[in-house]
Write an enzyme that holds these catalytic residues in place. Structure first.
Site, mmCIF file in Angstrom:
data_model
loop_
_atom_site.group_PDB
_atom_site.id
_atom_site.type_symbol
_atom_site.label_atom_id
_atom_site.label_comp_id
_atom_site.label_asym_id
_atom_site.label_seq_id
_atom_site.Cartn_x
_atom_site.Cartn_y
_atom_site.Cartn_z
ATOM 1 N N HIS A 115 0.430 -5.024 -2.740
ATOM 2 C CA HIS A 115 -0.097 -5.113 -1.372
ATOM 3 C C HIS A 115 0.702 -6.141 -0.554
ATOM 4 O O HIS A 115 0.999 -5.925 0.611
ATOM 5 C CB HIS A 115 -1.570 -5.558 -1.394
ATOM 6 N N GLN A 127 -1.489 10.730 -2.310
ATOM 7 C CA GLN A 127 -2.174 10.189 -1.132
ATOM 8 C C GLN A 127 -1.204 10.092 0.052
ATOM 9 O O GLN A 127 -1.517 10.478 1.173
ATOM 10 C CB GLN A 127 -2.748 8.807 -1.467
HETATM 11 O O1 PAF Z 1 -4.794 3.295 -1.182
HETATM 12 C C1 PAF Z 1 -5.858 2.749 -0.815
HETATM 13 O O2 PAF Z 1 -6.085 1.569 -1.036
HETATM 14 C C2 PAF Z 1 -6.900 3.579 -0.085
HETATM 15 O O3 PAF Z 1 -6.924 4.883 -0.558
HETATM 16 C C3 PAF Z 1 -6.726 3.561 1.445
HETATM 17 C C4 PAF Z 1 -5.415 4.162 1.879
HETATM 18 C C5 PAF Z 1 -6.812 2.124 1.948
HETATM 19 C C6 PAF Z 1 -7.843 4.364 2.107
HETATM 20 O O4 PAF Z 1 -9.113 3.868 1.782
#
Ligand code: PAF
Length: 282
Positions: free
Chosen positions: A37, A153
């Site tokens: 992150h 995703q």
């Molecule tokens: O990857 C994540 O942490 C989640 O799927 C996201 C993109 C923040 C959506 O809730």
């Protein structure tokens, strides 16, 4: 760093930035932040004047019996990390701020959302697409950054942005791995000591599948089956391991050049996902 809890406060701040001509990069997260992150945030800082991070454990992307209630919530530690890297605003909405009780609209990227992880987590990608679209509408960023670790995703979000003409540039960022090869994930914290020693085999199996393809093995099904057998040998319970075209995640043929190997497998109670994206042209 400004900590903002409501949609209206965030909109006011963004309006002020826009008035002074500043650009905005956005990193949506569910918290329990790790080096992956922080890497997204550091990249976001390079590509815009202001960086907004959201922490929201999105209930609609968790299925029945999944870990919504136990998902690690580490708000204080997350805030301190974001403060140190120099985020401008942290958006921490409550569920009621994001979902009104009578909300009747959701977004589904058809087809793509039902395959691979979608087949094992029905409704998951609809939950992701809906919350990301809502967050984009709230933040209205120029750019949004997502990790390649969640390859499906990312592909779902890119399709949504294209299909709905959402004016946000999606930037994909490489997966951050431990020295062992294990991809960083908030769910790694669920692994026992023994499972932590076995978990890097997931990435090794992906690397072996890639090597087989680059060495000229043409039988994709055979490579997938061998890889699944190896995972089972190490004690994983694979949901799937699939070699796909990286562009649209359709099943690869031996003629395809741009590939991704996608995998999801359970190790004990923990479901791990990973992938390896590569080109046959070097
Ligand atoms: O990857 C994540 O942490 C989640 O799927 C996201 C993109 C923040 C959506 O809730």
């Amino acid at each position: 760093m400004q900590i903002i809890n409501t949609v209206s406060d965030l909109r006011a701040l963004i309006k002020a930035w826009r008035r002074s001509g500043e650009s905005i990069a956005f990193v949506p997260t569910m918290g329990n932040l790790h080096a992956g992150h922080i890497d997204l945030v550091n990249k976001a800082k390079i590509c815009a004047d202001r960086v907004v991070v959201s922490i929201f454990v999105n209930p609609t992307q968790f299925g029945e019996g999944e870990d919504f209630l136990t998902y690690p919530r580490t708000e204080q530690a997350d805030q301190s990390q974001l403060e140190v890297v120099g985020v401008d605003a942290l958006f921490l909405p409550a569920v009621e701020d994001i979902y009104s009780p009578n909300a009747a609209t959701s977004i589904t990227v058809n087809g793509l959302s039902e395959r691979y992880c979608g087949a094992f987590r029905p409704g998951h990608f609809s939950g992701v697409a809906t919350v990301v679209c809502k967050l984009f509408n709230i933040v209205q960023p120029d750019k949004a950054l997502f990790g390649l670790k969640d390859f499906q995703q990312l592909t779902v979000i890119k399709s949504m942005v294209q299909d709905l003409n959402i004016p946000v540039e999606i930037i994909s960022v490489d997966t951050v791995r431990e020295a062992s090869g294990l991809a960083l994930s908030s769910r790694n914290g669920y692994l026992t000591d023994l499972e932590k020693q076995l978990a890097p085999e997931l990435y090794k199996v992906l690397c072996a599948a890639k090597a087989a393809i680059l060495q000229g093995e043409l039988n994709i099904t055979e490579i997938e089956q061998q890889a699944i057998k190896k995972l089972e040998f190490y004690g994983f319970k694979p949901d799937y391991l699939s070699i796909c075209r990286s562009q649209d995640l359709s099943p690869a043929t031996s003629k395809d050049i741009e590939l991704v190997v996608l995998v999801a497998a359970k190790l004990g109670k923990t479901r791990l996902i990973d992938n390896l994206c590569f080109s046959k042209v070097i």
